[in-house]
Each structure stands twice: as C-alpha cells, then as structure tokens.
Design an enzyme around this catalytic site. Structure first.
Site, PDB file in Angstrom:
ATOM      1  N   HIS A  90      -2.971   1.245   8.309  1.00  0.00           N
ATOM      2  CA  HIS A  90      -2.538   2.080   7.181  1.00  0.00           C
ATOM      3  C   HIS A  90      -3.634   3.045   6.720  1.00  0.00           C
ATOM      4  CE1 HIS A  90      -4.435  -1.089   4.534  1.00  0.00           C
ATOM      5  NE2 HIS A  90      -4.709  -0.013   3.822  1.00  0.00           N
ATOM      6  N   ASP A 120      -1.227  -4.231  11.179  1.00  0.00           N
ATOM      7  CA  ASP A 120      -2.043  -3.366  10.329  1.00  0.00           C
ATOM      8  C   ASP A 120      -3.465  -3.223  10.862  1.00  0.00           C
ATOM      9  OD1 ASP A 120      -2.535  -1.637   8.245  1.00  0.00           O
ATOM     10  OD2 ASP A 120      -3.052  -3.211   6.812  1.00  0.00           O
ATOM     11  N   SER A 196     -10.158  -1.287   2.388  1.00  0.00           N
ATOM     12  CA  SER A 196      -9.277  -1.557   3.513  1.00  0.00           C
ATOM     13  C   SER A 196      -9.951  -1.210   4.839  1.00  0.00           C
ATOM     14  CB  SER A 196      -7.991  -0.747   3.389  1.00  0.00           C
ATOM     15  OG  SER A 196      -7.219  -1.191   2.306  1.00  0.00           O
TER      16      SER A 196
END
Length: 347
Positions: A90, A120, A196
């Site tokens: 993402h 992911d 992230s």
C-alpha cells in the site's frame, strides 16, 4: 607566636574539636569523575540502543509520486546488498516514480520489482554502493512479551524509533485487496503514518516483521506481517515480480448449514461457502458445480468460509486435479476440479 611551617600540618591534625551533635554535616563533594554515556543506560535501554545501531543503517524512507504529484510514501528496509528493499504494497501501489533516502541522506531513484496486495508486501530496488542490509529472523520462534523495536519515518521524520513488546501472535487482518492475511504480529511499539513498511526488530537486531497497520483511535494496538511470510513473498517477487495463486472461478458467500444436514452427513462444521456466481468457462463449471451449491470441503479439508477456500487455493494447486465436496440442497456431491492461475486485472 609564629609556628614553623614544618609543624603547621601536624598541629592541625592533632587538634580534636569539641563534638556538636546539632551541627549540620558538611555537604559531600561532587564527583567530578567523567561518566561514560553507556553507563547512563539501563539494560533495556542498552538493548534498544544496540538494536538501533545495528538496524538503522538499513532502514530507508520512500517517497512515491503518482501521476506527476507527490502521492505520499513510507518506510522500507534493505534485505540484500544488491539493493533490494522490502516495504508494504500500500506504500507503493499505483506509484509511477519512487525515490529512496538512505540513513546517510543519500537519495536514489528506485524501481518497483513487484508487489503482492494480498499480503501487503512489495519489493523495490536501488543501484547504490556501500549498502547495509538486515537479517530476517524465523518468526516461528517469536514469543509474546519479547522486546519489539520499530524503526521508520512517521510523518516524514526519518529514523524514528519506538519500542515495546510483542503483544500477541497469530492475528488475522484484511488486506486492501480483501484477502485475509494470517500470522500477523500484534505489538504495542507505537506506529504512525509513515511507519508502514519499516522493520519490527527483536533484541538481537533481526527483523521479525514488516510494520503495516494501526487501529485508530486505539493506542498500543499495531500490526506487522511476520518475517516468514515476508521472506517467502519477497523471494517470489524478486524471482518473478508477482505471487502466483490458483482459482476455481466462483464468487461465494458464507452461509450457515442446517443442523439436520450437518448431523446427517456428519460434517465437522456448521457453515460453508455458497456459490453466488459461476463463470461458465471456469474450472468450477467444467467440474459440474452449479450456482447455489455450498462448498464444504476441498482436498479433505473442511471449508467453513471464503478465507478457508483462499488458503487452499495456493500456487501448487494450479493445474492439479483436486476433489471438492459441495452440498446441493440436502445431497452431498463430490467433483474433481482443476484450479487455474488467478489472473488479476491490470493496474
């Protein structure tokens, strides 16, 4: 009377003043001995400091440009000396241009090698000298309560460190693709936007997970993709640029089973996957399955929901005849289905 200097010190040492118990004791002299910085750290702090010194040079900041505009970014970390960087899908998804900043402020353009939205995860690559990479730990050895250190670039602040513990193991969460991700690590090491794709590290300086998500507005509930999953996916992305999965060509929904049917057929579950849509040219249609059938078994494994079916449809099933069991009204039906490779629509 003058006292000869030779006897001055002796007279002062021999003199005994009268004791006064009410007198205030003199303040102790300050210790001016230099103290090493490491001596000011307790055991926990020394551990975190050692982890950061070992891993931080491998952590990078990723900036992503989409359609000519800055689309955002996140964190990542080098997993090989030849410039491969692991991050979240993402973070880089739909990006057209990627820029990586190393810990020493060097900036390099990056190439997207591949991504897997279902886990992911994504891999970038840069062409740069003198790179330091991390070591991926065996996430199967992780224990709840052990130290966990997160390093990343939240809100663009590079090389930010937070620490905590592994709060739980074996969590599941939904990827943006809709597929369920298993073997997720829960930690209370604080994560924020920009973390992230950064590493979650153990006390030995080995990566145990890839930081991926937080639950808002909760505090101290953060998640990371286990390193064993990351290592498997990264290897395939580097090799082929994608992850292969199988499919049988149905769209389904989770439904309860009638208790009498469960008892009559001695099923180990009370739920299954009802076929809501069926492609006429799909493996399921060629196997004789029909809309309305309820899938309850695949290759001897109980199918309770769509996620159970996804777990069984792995790359090794592509082209392999596999027995599938369905309920057609109250009848139990067996068929042989040959899964095909899952084809994803172009970006």
């Amino acid at each position: 009377m003058k006292i000869h200097p030779e006897f001055q010190g002796r007279r002062e040492r021999e003199y005994q003043p009268v004791r006064n118990d009410n007198a205030t004791p003199p303040a102790p002299l300050a210790d001016t001995t230099p103290v090493e910085d490491d001596a000011l750290l307790d055991g926990y702090s020394r551990t975190v400091n050692a982890v950061v010194n070992r891993v931080a040079p491998s952590v990078v900041n990723i900036r992503v440009e989409s359609d000519g505009n800055r689309g955002g970014g996140g964190s990542g970390f080098l997993i090989a000396r030849d410039g491969f960087i692991l991050t979240n899908s993402h973070v880089v998804h739909q990006g057209r241009k990627f820029e990586v900043t190393l810990h020493d402020a060097r900036v390099f353009p990056a190439q997207l090698i591949g991504e897997d939205p279902d886990t992911d995860l994504a891999v970038l690559r840069i062409d740069a000298p003198s790179l330091q990479h991390v070591r991926l730990a065996d996430s199967g050895t992780i224990r709840v309560g052990q130290i966990a250190v997160a390093i990343g670039s939240p809100f663009g602040f590079q090389q930010t460190v937070t620490s905590g513990i592994v709060s739980a193991l074996g969590r599941s969460m939904r990827a943006e693709s809709g597929r369920l991700m298993d073997d997720i690590i829960q930690t209370d090491a604080a994560l924020n936007p920009g973390n992230s794709g950064g590493p979650l590290v153990n006390s030995a300086g080995e990566v145990i997970g890839v930081n991926t998500a937080v639950i808002l507005p909760a505090q101290g509930i953060c998640f990371a993709i286990a390193s064993n999953t990351a290592q498997f996916v990264a290897a395939w992305l580097i090799k082929e640029g994608r992850i292969r999965r199988s499919a049988i060509g149905v769209a389904g929904q989770n439904v309860p089973l009638h208790p009498r049917v469960v008892r009559f057929h001695r099923l180990p579950q009370d739920r299954g996957v009802q076929i809501a849509e069926l492609d006429a040219h799909s493996p399921a249609a060629r196997a004789g399955l029909r809309q309305g059938d309820i899938i309850v078994g695949f290759k001897g494994h109980a199918i309770r929901n769509i996620d159970d079916l996804h777990k069984r449809l792995v790359a090794s099933e592509i082209g392999v005849p596999s027995p599938i069991m369905v309920l057609r009204q109250t009848e139990k039906v067996f068929a042989m289905v040959i899964p095909e490779e899952l084809q994803r629509p172009p970006k």
